[in-house]
Design a protein around this motif. Structure first.
Motif, short mmCIF file in Angstrom:
data_model
loop_
_atom_site.label_atom_id
_atom_site.label_comp_id
_atom_site.label_asym_id
_atom_site.label_seq_id
_atom_site.Cartn_x
_atom_site.Cartn_y
_atom_site.Cartn_z
N HIS A 71 -16.57 27.46 -4.66
CA HIS A 71 -17.59 27.24 -5.68
C HIS A 71 -17.23 27.83 -7.03
O HIS A 71 -17.52 27.26 -8.06
CB HIS A 71 -18.93 27.83 -5.22
CG HIS A 71 -19.61 26.99 -4.20
ND1 HIS A 71 -19.32 27.08 -2.86
CD2 HIS A 71 -20.54 26.03 -4.31
CE1 HIS A 71 -20.06 26.23 -2.20
NE2 HIS A 71 -20.81 25.57 -3.04
N PHE A 72 -16.61 29.02 -7.00
CA PHE A 72 -16.42 29.73 -8.27
C PHE A 72 -14.96 29.80 -8.69
O PHE A 72 -14.63 30.46 -9.66
CB PHE A 72 -16.99 31.15 -8.16
CG PHE A 72 -18.46 31.18 -7.89
CD1 PHE A 72 -19.36 30.81 -8.88
CD2 PHE A 72 -18.94 31.56 -6.65
CE1 PHE A 72 -20.71 30.84 -8.62
CE2 PHE A 72 -20.29 31.58 -6.40
CZ PHE A 72 -21.18 31.22 -7.37
N ALA A 340 -29.82 34.87 -5.58
CA ALA A 340 -29.30 34.36 -6.84
C ALA A 340 -28.00 33.58 -6.64
O ALA A 340 -27.89 32.40 -7.00
CB ALA A 340 -29.09 35.52 -7.81
N ILE A 341 -27.01 34.22 -6.04
CA ILE A 341 -25.71 33.57 -5.92
C ILE A 341 -25.77 32.31 -5.05
O ILE A 341 -25.26 31.26 -5.45
CB ILE A 341 -24.65 34.58 -5.43
CG1 ILE A 341 -24.44 35.63 -6.52
CG2 ILE A 341 -23.34 33.90 -5.10
CD1 ILE A 341 -23.41 36.65 -6.21
N PRO A 342 -26.43 32.38 -3.88
CA PRO A 342 -26.53 31.12 -3.11
C PRO A 342 -27.22 30.01 -3.88
O PRO A 342 -26.81 28.84 -3.78
CB PRO A 342 -27.34 31.53 -1.89
CG PRO A 342 -27.11 32.97 -1.74
CD PRO A 342 -26.96 33.51 -3.13
N LEU A 346 -25.75 26.46 -4.77
CA LEU A 346 -26.41 25.21 -4.38
C LEU A 346 -26.41 24.24 -5.55
O LEU A 346 -26.22 23.04 -5.39
CB LEU A 346 -27.84 25.53 -3.96
CG LEU A 346 -28.47 24.63 -2.91
CD1 LEU A 346 -27.62 24.64 -1.67
CD2 LEU A 346 -29.88 25.09 -2.61
N VAL A 347 -26.59 24.82 -6.75
CA VAL A 347 -26.69 23.97 -7.93
C VAL A 347 -25.32 23.41 -8.31
O VAL A 347 -25.18 22.24 -8.66
CB VAL A 347 -27.30 24.76 -9.10
CG1 VAL A 347 -27.27 23.92 -10.37
CG2 VAL A 347 -28.73 25.16 -8.76
N ILE A 348 -24.31 24.26 -8.24
CA ILE A 348 -22.95 23.80 -8.58
C ILE A 348 -22.64 22.58 -7.73
O ILE A 348 -22.87 22.56 -6.53
CB ILE A 348 -21.92 24.92 -8.33
CG1 ILE A 348 -22.10 26.03 -9.34
CG2 ILE A 348 -20.50 24.38 -8.40
CD1 ILE A 348 -21.14 27.17 -9.16
N GLY A 349 -22.09 21.61 -8.37
CA GLY A 349 -21.94 20.29 -7.78
C GLY A 349 -21.55 20.25 -6.33
O GLY A 349 -20.46 20.68 -5.95
#
Lengths: 367, 514
Positions: A71-72, A340-342, A346-349
């Motif tokens: 994700h990051f 927050a991080i999850p 979730l939002v990240i594509g």
């Protein structure tokens, strides 16, 4: 690769969430409606669990570290993984404190705390070195013992006619309940299921993970709400908020046949089992998070983390400081990592991550 | 001084070497054999001269004591003496082997090493001048113990015979129970000096063949000078050495061995040992007795649960006693506490020391009971019961309660059907006592938790040691814990046997309904 079966996962989640929860009577802010607060907290926690499961489904074969990286990106993901490992490690250390504290309170007033902590650390290190498979088998063995003991205690309470359900009345009002439940109960114990994001990768039947997890979540909710209600109905709101370990207070009241009394020592052992499971799973998750980043051998990593955990228990001077830290420092951390991080992930594509995971998989296969 | 490279003992060298063929000259061969056997006086060489075969020099050689001399006379000497070789020298040695010598098995031997080994195996060797080949005829025999009642694993109801030291007899005993074509036997020779026969028995359609192969490799990898008992093999091939828990079982009962075979386990028989090894096993196998299968299921269930309890008692009771009397007196009801306290009034030792002393005393008594000559047996019981029990209490050295605890622990230890598991609990007991003396119930809990983790991590030939419970096997866990009625025992117990997991269809007999 090590694998854990569906039954092991089910039992593991139950025992993990149960873990150190019986040490506290949660939701006493809602006074006599604490069980309802528990229920509300569980319902809120279910949302979190759903979110984690969603994330898991994106890359079932990936560990938590890899999930962060997907994700990051490589660097930020690794950094977040390490930070999350610190948080998990802190929670593991929490359990070591609980060991020492519970022992000095109920079993051994005179034994040195460092020895108790050392033994707790060694037991869990031994487990972690043996790996995920052994840990979940041990949990599988402890589960029937734990369940049978709790049921027996419940039966004995009824034989002694201790529960008085009138103590759960009257209704305190909905917003008091919600305020008692959220965020505290949602984050602890239910939100802690995020630890399983590091464990789910070992499940041998990927398709059953969601169902098993939710089923285990329901089961443990029923157990916790019921336990909470029983304690409240025996002690009443005043006593349950005032005592150190309300469960021990309750079982001390049991007297049967003129010779069964002082069951609190037996219950302490039960609590130890719970603490052991919680400590080991958290410790395991910490190592699982750190190991892919540092790329050292599993054994070295496990020993290293174990040593750090043991050393870290001496940083805080006493239990009061520890509790203060747990409430004031750990809580915000919990928010960040459990919510927050999850949520950001979730939002990240979703599509991008799924494609990346698929690419990784094909890359692995072609290798 | 010591500037030279120190050679030191370089370890035993393998007795290999280039295989050399036998000579055509009889005299040379005899000299060679005598020299190889070091001119041992039990090496017999008997020349054969018969009128039927003038000019043929023939010799029979064997080692006394490991052959049946009657058989040699009847099956070798008599027929050879009465037979005349057909004219034309070419291949009459083959005819001699196939048609004249009447022992069970014969074979041709052409290498020196082979010839010596044949002699040492109890075969008799027929050497002829002018031929490179000798004939080895199987006449092995010698004194043996006959099949007798079992000594250590007795049952009230059930077959009353046990294995002997002879592996051929043992295999026969097994085969007579399991009369199936799926019965498989693989034999290996292990030990450079003893050349012991080791037999691996399994059921073709039931046992997991991967496991068989693994065990085969482990047996073949053994390199030692001698195998004198099956424990040699057990220690070599078991999965883990550093554990108090046995990962293989042994039995001296052929019927029990047959049960294991049908459960999908392998049996390893070692020549010279009346105990068969069985594996893979789980922890819970050690609490099953042969008699469980021969008694009604209800009483068998009760007894099996009792055995688990007794095992826990034999491991935990002294340490619990120490922990409760030293650290957690409040756990006891007041009258009991007062009685215990008054008993311990004049005792000079702390409970830990008292218990250790008594336990060690018992271990000494027990060891003495095994080692001493039969004739002095009663002395031990008098010394043990009267002097150490009663007098020690009267002298105020130990409390009566401690004597009760130690005796009950000792007796519980004998309930476990398998000696090896009972020994494990003896060792663990002492460790737990020390832990209890230092840390009370917390120490015991830590010790037990360690044991649980340790046992969960163990494997026996790939099968998890706590198998039907961790990981849970839905089919067999109940059958492992208690004894189901026979018609309900559908699945074979050993978790590996996924090849052919059912032993029967598993219906309640129709006539029993209603």
């Amino acid at each position: 690769m090590q694998r854990i079966g569906t039954h092991q996962l089910y039992v593991g989640i139950i025992m993990f969430i149960l873990g150190n929860t019986p040490l506290y009577e949660l939701g006493v802010k809602a006074r006599q409606n604490a069980p309802l607060a528990m229920l509300v907290g569980s319902a809120a926690g279910l949302l979190l669990a759903g979110m984690y499961l969603w994330l898991y489904r994106r890359a079932p074969e990936a560990g938590l570290t890899e999930l962060y990286r997907l994700h990051f990106g490589m660097w930020l993901g690794s950094a977040i993984a390490l930070m999350h490992a610190t948080e998990q490690g802190y929670e593991a250390m929490n359990q070591i404190w609980n060991y020492a504290d519970l022992t000095s309170l109920t079993l051994l007033g005179s034994a040195p705390a460092w020895l108790i902590k050392l033994i707790a650390c060694l037991l869990s290190t031994y487990t972690v070195i043996k790996g995920v498979e052994v840990l979940f088998r041990v949990i599988e063995l402890l589960f029937p013992l734990t369940l049978a003991s709790y049921l027996l205690i419940a039966a004995m309470l009824y034989l002694n006619k201790l529960p008085d359900w009138h103590l759960l009345m009257p209704f305190v009002g909905f917003d008091t309940i919600v305020r008692a439940a959220i965020p505290q109960i949602m984050v602890f114990p239910f939100g802690q299921i995020i630890t399983f994001l590091a464990i789910w990768q070992f499940a041998n039947e990927t398709c059953k993970v969601t169902r098993t997890t939710l089923l285990a979540y329901m089961t443990v909710t029923v157990m916790l709400v019921y336990g909470n209600a029983v304690i409240m109905s025996v002690l009443g709101p005043q006593m349950s908020s005032g005592t150190f370990v309300p469960l021990l207070e309750v079982v001390q009241l049991i007297q049967l046949g003129g010779f069964i009394e002082r069951l609190d020592i037996i219950v302490t052992l039960l609590l130890f089992f719970g603490l052991y499971v919680k400590l080991s799973v958290l410790y395991m998750a910490t190592v699982l998070l750190i190991q892919p980043v540092l790329r050292c051998s599993w054994k070295a990593c496990a020993w290293g983390v174990g040593g750090l955990l043991f050393a870290a228990t001496f940083v805080e001077r006493n239990y009061a400081v520890h509790i203060w830290n747990a409430v004031h420092i750990l809580m915000p951390y919990n928010f960040v990592f459990e919510m927050a991080i999850p949520a950001v992930m979730l939002v990240i594509g979703a599509r991008r991550v799924a494609r990346k995971a698929a690419m990784n998989r094909t890359a692995l296969q072609t290798k | 001084m010591f500037s030279n490279k120190e050679k030191g003992p370089s370890g035993p060298k393998p007795d290999s070497g280039k295989p050399e063929p036998l000579s055509t000259n009889l005299g040379v061969n005899i000299k060679m054999l005598t020299a190889k056997l070091g001119e041992s006086s039990d090496f017999v060489i008997r020349a054969l001269r018969s009128d039927a075969m003038p000019g043929v020099e023939m010799v029979i050689a064997y080692i006394k004591g490991i052959v049946e001399e009657d058989a040699i006379h009847q099956n070798v000497i008599n027929p050879v003496m009465g037979w005349s070789a057909p004219p034309g020298k070419s291949s009459w040695i083959e005819t001699l082997r196939q048609r004249v010598i009447t022992t069970g098995s014969t074979k041709q031997v052409s290498m020196q090493e082979e010839a010596v080994n044949a002699l040492l195996d109890g075969q008799c060797l027929i050497l002829t001048n002018g031929f490179r080949e000798a004939i080895a005829a199987d006449t092995s025999g010698g004194e043996q113990r006959s099949v007798a009642e079992p000594n250590t694993q007795t049952v009230i109801r059930g077959p009353q015979y046990s294995f002997t030291e002879n592996i051929a007899t043992n295999i026969g005993l097994l085969r007579r129970i399991v009369r199936s074509a799926d019965f498989r036997l693989r034999s290996y020779t292990v030990g450079r000096k003893t050349r012991t026969t080791v037999g691996l028995v399994y059921m073709n359609n039931i046992t997991d063949l991967h496991v068989v192969k693994e065990v085969e490799e482990r047996i073949q990898a053994i390199d030692i000078d001698g195998i004198l008992e099956s424990n040699y093999i057990e220690e070599f091939i078991s999965d883990q050495t550093y554990t108090p828990f046995p990962t293989m079982m042994n039995t001296e009962r052929p019927d029990t061995a047959a049960t294991y075979l049908l459960d999908g386990q392998m049996i390893i028989l070692v020549d010279g040992t009346p105990f068969a090894l069985a594996g893979p096993v789980t922890f819970f196998h050690f609490f099953r007795s042969a008699e469980d299968n021969y008694q009604r299921f209800d009483i068998s269930t009760f007894l099996r649960l009792l055995r688990y309890g007794a095992f826990l008692v034999s491991m935990l009771l002294p340490s619990l006693f120490i922990a409760i009397t030293t650290f957690h007196q409040e756990m006891l009801p007041t009258p009991l506490l007062i009685s215990l306290a008054s008993q311990r009034e004049g005792i000079p030792f702390p409970a830990l020391v008292e218990a250790l002393l008594m336990e060690l005393t018992f271990e000494v008594l027990r060891e003495a009971g095994v080692r001493m000559p039969r004739a002095v047996g009663p002395a031990i019981s008098i010394v043990g019961a009267l002097v150490l029990g009663q007098s020690a209490v009267q002298a105020g050295l130990v409390s009566p309660a401690m004597v009760i605890v130690v005796s009950f622990t000792a007796i519980s230890n004998f309930v476990t059907p398998q000696m090896s598991m009972a020994s494990a609990s003896r060792l663990i007991r002492f460790t737990l006592m020390l832990l209890a003396g230092m840390l009370g119930i917390f120490g015991i809990m830590a010790g037990m938790l360690f044991l649980i983790i340790h046992m969960t991590g163990l494997r026996s030939f790939g099968v998890p040691y706590m198998a039907p419970f961790a990981p849970v096997k839905r089919e067999t866990w109940l059958d492992m814990l208690i004894r189901l009625p026979w018609w309900a025992r559908v699945f074979r117990l050993v978790a590996v046997s996924s090849v052919n997991p059912r032993r029967q269809r598993g219906h309640r007999p129709r006539h029993q309904k209603e």
